[in-house]
Write a protein that holds these residues in place. Sequence first.
Motif, PDB file in Angstrom:
ATOM      1  N   ILE B 522      22.513 -25.428  32.077  1.00  0.00           N
ATOM      2  CA  ILE B 522      23.095 -25.763  30.780  1.00  0.00           C
ATOM      3  C   ILE B 522      24.032 -26.957  30.894  1.00  0.00           C
ATOM      4  N   GLN B 525      21.932 -29.979  31.076  1.00  0.00           N
ATOM      5  CA  GLN B 525      21.374 -30.329  29.761  1.00  0.00           C
ATOM      6  C   GLN B 525      22.435 -31.030  28.911  1.00  0.00           C
ATOM      7  N   TYR B 526      23.671 -30.545  29.001  1.00  0.00           N
ATOM      8  CA  TYR B 526      24.749 -31.169  28.239  1.00  0.00           C
ATOM      9  C   TYR B 526      24.958 -32.618  28.685  1.00  0.00           C
ATOM     10  N   PHE B 528      22.816 -34.439  30.143  1.00  0.00           N
ATOM     11  CA  PHE B 528      21.608 -35.168  29.767  1.00  0.00           C
ATOM     12  C   PHE B 528      21.717 -35.673  28.331  1.00  0.00           C
ATOM     13  N   HIS B 532      22.010 -39.345  27.085  1.00  0.00           N
ATOM     14  CA  HIS B 532      20.690 -39.712  26.591  1.00  0.00           C
ATOM     15  C   HIS B 532      20.739 -40.975  25.739  1.00  0.00           C
ATOM     16  N   SER B 673      18.388 -31.615  19.451  1.00  0.00           N
ATOM     17  CA  SER B 673      17.585 -30.427  19.230  1.00  0.00           C
ATOM     18  C   SER B 673      16.494 -30.695  18.194  1.00  0.00           C
ATOM     19  N   SER B 740      27.974 -23.914  27.338  1.00  0.00           N
ATOM     20  CA  SER B 740      28.106 -24.247  28.740  1.00  0.00           C
ATOM     21  C   SER B 740      29.401 -23.674  29.301  1.00  0.00           C
ATOM     22  N   LEU B 818      16.104 -24.118  26.545  1.00  0.00           N
ATOM     23  CA  LEU B 818      15.749 -25.538  26.522  1.00  0.00           C
ATOM     24  C   LEU B 818      14.763 -25.850  25.408  1.00  0.00           C
ATOM     25  N   TYR B 821      15.829 -27.522  22.293  1.00  0.00           N
ATOM     26  CA  TYR B 821      16.088 -28.958  22.291  1.00  0.00           C
ATOM     27  C   TYR B 821      14.770 -29.676  22.451  1.00  0.00           C
ATOM     28  N   HIS B 824      14.765 -32.399  26.400  1.00  0.00           N
ATOM     29  CA  HIS B 824      15.544 -31.622  27.359  1.00  0.00           C
ATOM     30  C   HIS B 824      15.160 -31.958  28.783  1.00  0.00           C
ATOM     31  N   ILE B 825      15.986 -31.507  29.707  1.00  0.00           N
ATOM     32  CA  ILE B 825      15.729 -31.773  31.119  1.00  0.00           C
ATOM     33  C   ILE B 825      14.548 -30.933  31.579  1.00  0.00           C
ATOM     34  N   GLN B 831      17.852 -27.371  40.207  1.00  0.00           N
ATOM     35  CA  GLN B 831      18.387 -26.436  39.217  1.00  0.00           C
ATOM     36  C   GLN B 831      18.094 -24.992  39.605  1.00  0.00           C
TER      37      GLN B 831
END
Lengths: 112, 866
Positions: B522, B525-526, B528, B532, B673, B740, B818, B821, B824-825, B831
């Motif tokens: 998480i 992802q944040y 990312f 982004h 998202s 997160s 994920l 979104y 997403h990663i 991970q």
Amino acid sequence: MKGTNLGEFQELVLLTIGTLYPEAYGVGIKEEIHARTGRKVTLSTVHAALNRMEKKGLIKSELGEATSIRGGKRKRYFTITAYGIKMLSEAKMQREALWDSIPDIVFQVNYG
Amino acid sequence: MKQRFKNHTPPRLPQRLLRWYCKPELAEDIEGDIHEDYNKRYNRSGRRTARFYYWIDVIRFFRPFAIKNIFKTRVNNTMFRINTLIAFRNLKKNPGYSLTNIFGLSVALAVSLLAITLLYELHSFDAFHEHEQEIYRVQTNVKYDNYPLRTEASTTLALLNYLENDFPEIEKVAAFRFGVDDKVKANEKSLRLSGLMANQATLSVFSFPMLAGSREALSEPNSVVLTESAASKLFDKTDVLGELIEIGSEPYKVTGLIEDVPRKSHIQFEMLVSLSSLDEYTEGGSPLSNWNDRFQSYIYIQTGDHEPIQRINEVLGEMGSEHYSNPQMALKFSLEPLGNIATGGVDNNPIGFVFPTTKLRFVEWLAAIVVILACFNYTNLTLAKSFGRTKEVGTRKAIGAKTGQLLGQFTFESVIVSLLSLSLAFLIFYLSKDAFLTLIPTRNLLTLELSWQIVVMALALTITLGIVSALFPAFVLSRLKAIEVMTENHSNRLLKRQNLRKVLLTIQVGVAILFINGAYIIHAQYEFIQAHDLGYNTDDIYNLNLQGNSFETFRAEFSSIPGIDQISQSEFVTNSGSAAAYYGYYDNPADSTYIFSLDVNPAYLGLHEYRLLAGTGFDDPDASGKSVVVNREFLEQFGLESPQQAIGEAIHFHNEIYFIQGVVENFHYERLSYEIKPFAFRLIGHDSGFANIKAEPSGTIDIMDRLKTKWETLYPDQEFQAIPYYQLLERSNRGLLNLSQIIRSITLLSLIISLLGILGLVAYDARARLKEITIRKVLGAELKHLVFKLSKSYLLVFLLAAALAIPLTAWNFDEYILQRYSYHINLGISQLGLGALILFLFLAITISYQVRSVSRKAPLSALRNQ
């Protein structure tokens, strides 16, 4: 002698036990008090007093016969002990002494 | 005389009650007396009276002289005292172990306290309304095209008329509407108050406590009802009935005064303005009859005394298709009970406070997992420790303790540990409460106050936990046979019973791996999302709400501020949660779909560095009010081959024809998202929206201060509303950041619990195998052999846990988190492997350390006591 004085209700119960001798037990005492004084007392109050006086040694008890009206349970008969008699008469004497020391004039006054 | 009485059977229940509480030596006599009285009453006054007095008598005998000491006689007092003593001695004997246990349990209890308090608080929302059970909100369920069904808390006021007249079940209908000007003036004083429009029935449907005025206070147009604190802010007094105030520029008369809206109300306001004022200042179709005006109004119905709502729901369900003819949209109205709103899942267009159900479930799940982990931990540690207590159990058994008594003793110890933990948990709860509140949506309405109900629930939970987690160890210990314990082999036999220990340990390790992975994913992802490429540049850009002031004047004035590079204008700010979309198509009306759109001025695209694929954008002198700049997705959606080919093509959009002036690379106009859809920029033709101010990248100068100073000299009456773009982006990713943070703190907690548990377990294992280790050492084994020997069983546990946890993480996060979104990663080895790696290292270090410290003991002293 603090704390050994008889309470008013205890004295009443004690006297009733004497009256009913030798068949003083819970319900009987309750009914006798009602008959003689008109006071409606509850069974638990009578028992509480009996319990307390027995602990103090003023009365003693023994179990009697079982009857069907009591659901087959035995009665507990109470009798006054010598100590109980002594306390009763002490109480009586205290009262009489007090009565005696009231001046006659008190009874003659018209309060109206 | 006695023969006159027939014996009757007294009521059984009071008889049993009497036998239960009465001192045995008095029981016969008392029961007999009551019975005798009962029979006499029976004959005199009948059965009912007699039974009644039997009850009364039994209750009257519940007096100190007749009651046996229930607690003292049943649970042997001496034993109780000794058990307490033993429990505390055991805690003291192994302080490390006890602290681990208490700490683990108290962390878990603190988390569940947070969850319980939150749940309790949410469920008490809106409960102060007298008709709470009879109030329902009308909400709108919309299904566009192939978008998922969307339920909105708002609805259209056009329903009012039907609801009031066509349903005998409905007693009253209350309606609210946004759109009250917040600038309020009275007695030369001017301030801002948050207000709602409300119809006449509102004050009688909802029981906001009235201080002055009647419940009909909102019937006349231009009436306003103030809350107590709003009144004292405006007038410095609360005796305000009949006073005149100015809202916006309209005069209003104060017709009522209510107490401040209770904190636990999902509707919050400082003043209510009568809905009947509406007609007088709305332009265009009246909201009261416009079915498409359904984003600003809220309707609540009050049914007559618990009338069923089924029929209302059915009729409302069909009403949508009667009034909306758009073939791409299916619309239905439905009812939601008032009590469900605060915890309900409807967070689209909310009128006020709502705690999203998914978040609530999330908090509940986390609390449950942590509690289960702590229980496992306790069970595990206690099982491990039971080695040390076999002698005690054997001795107790040999001198006549019964299995049940031992069971009681161990359970009792566990309950004491959990009660100690609870007191620590309250401390942790108080310390962590504020931090927790910043992570959940509270709108300053939630406070997580403790109440006695919560304390009772917490106590019940704690005692249950104590009993549950002690159950298995207590069972194992108390079932030991004295002879088994006293002979040599007992520890081997005991070991065999510890398969459960391994299962529990596997779960603990697995959950720890799962949590570490989850937190890492998480967080990744944040990061990312924050990093982004949105498709445009937001560095050094500040967005300022123009509040209707002329953009040209604004630009002329603000361009002169040193440090400012360029200024552009846009209807709203991308990625801030705002969006506009209209129907449109290229050449075939059957392809019609929603095209997202933003109106901007010519400087906008250049300032944000949109990547132009073809055409000129709005800078071209040919650009007119009929020009649009579209994104690449637009071309793909409508089958246009290349950007070059698209230039100059005519499109139908928002009921008009536009020409494509340019094509830009796809960009994220919404949170990540959301998937990128067709998009079209148009030229803005009015003075509204936002100014986008690009500063020179100097970094040190505080542009915000300069903007503010300038704004305040230019528009002294209006509040300065500006925000740097990067802050806006952070805010729109708030949800993920909070998720997160919550996961990270829970991970930390469960990790601490699990690691402490493993530490304790390994320590006991090493101690229990002291003899074996020492003998091996004496015979010449090296440390690494010893470590390997002891690690074998843990390695198995670890591998099993990793094999379970890693696929579970992958599946769980791919499927549920994920996928929310669109961008997403991808889950990779780092991970998925991190958790396992951390756990492996921890196990390796713990085991080597323990074996080292055990094997360092001089063989003689180690073996002497064995």
